[in-house]
Enzyme design. Structure first.
Site, short mmCIF file in Angstrom:
data_model
loop_
_atom_site.label_atom_id
_atom_site.label_comp_id
_atom_site.label_asym_id
_atom_site.label_seq_id
_atom_site.Cartn_x
_atom_site.Cartn_y
_atom_site.Cartn_z
CD GLU A 46 0.38 109.46 41.03
OE1 GLU A 46 1.78 109.65 40.66
OE2 GLU A 46 -0.35 109.16 41.33
CG ASP A 57 6.92 110.70 35.30
OD1 ASP A 57 6.44 110.57 35.62
OD2 ASP A 57 8.05 111.40 36.32
#
Length: 256
Positions: A46, A57
């Protein structure tokens, strides 16, 4: 059969998907990191597209994104680097990121560039279902790109069924409603993973967020098809070892 479908059809153990940030630790590290991950046992990669405001994130991946941007990474540079992806790398590769930079690049141009270099699919967490169905999904399908939706422990069964019907490749099960890198105990989420398993979904399920070592990988895959590791691998790259050595040491700790 797509590379991702073939992976899950042939897998004889839980699938390990590893996240890395394009242009990190150095601008020209992208292909080196991808090759090191494949060489040392990652089943799926990924590749994060750096963005200044990555909503999902945590601080470690945010910092890697900031560093990659400072290194000079751009969308155009990324696709230029990925021109060497196939046939140098056999494992499936996904691009993960956010809609803003993709739209700035041009959505159809982005999908065409992704297909041209051999990217297999996309993860865009801020792409809503309605826009996917009415505008962007058909473009992805035109270029043969899988699209992976995310679900959380709070996602209703009806919505899980809906995104499962729209996803191709796999379904990304966020282990908890937080950002990446949180040291939550994956064992606390077994009821959630079991619930997904018992729904007999069309797509395989991979668990992400909070998987960092052999033990958490085993716990995350008890009722699922695999798991995704990101923050812990970025930390391993930050340690200063050569990419191949850092990757071998890290993945051996998960898989051996």
């Amino acid at each position: 059969m797509s590379r991702i479908s073939k992976l899950f059809a042939e897998a004889d153990r839980p699938v390990l998907n590893v996240y890395c940030t394009a242009g990190f630790p150095h601008l020209d590290s992208t292909m080196e990191v991808i090759r090191a991950l494949e060489d040392n046992g990652a089943d799926l990669i990924e590749l994060g597209m750096p963005y200044s405001d990555p909503l999902a994130d945590g601080p470690v991946i945010q910092a890697s994104s900031t560093q990659a941007l400072a290194n000079g990474m751009t969308m155009a540079k990324l696709f230029d680097q990925l021109k060497g992806l196939r046939p140098a790398v056999d494992v499936p590769v996904l691009l993960m990121g956010y809609m803003n930079p993709v739209l700035q690049y041009g959505f159809e141009r982005f999908c065409a560039s992704s297909a041209e270099v051999g990217v297999d699919g996309l993860i865009l967490p801020d792409l809503p279902i309605y826009e996917f169905e009415t505008e962007y999904g058909p473009v992805m399908k035109k270029y043969g790109l899988d699209f992976i939706f995310l679900v959380t422990p709070e996602t209703s069964p009806a919505r899980i069924r809906k995104v499962d019907s729209l996803s191709t490749g796999f379904l990304y099960a966020v282990s908890s409603s937080s950002t990446t890198g949180k040291n939550k105990d994956i064992n606390d989420q077994q009821a959630y993973f079991r619930r997904l398993q018992e729904m007999n979904l069309r797509n395989p399920v991979l668990v992400g967020f909070g998987i960092r070592d052999k033990e958490s990988f085993a716990a995350a895959t008890r009722h699922t098809s695999g798991a995704i590791i990101g923050t812990a691998y970025i930390r391993a790259l930050e340690a200063g070892l050569p990419v191949q050595d850092a990757t071998r040491k890290f993945l051996n700790g998960i898989l051996k």
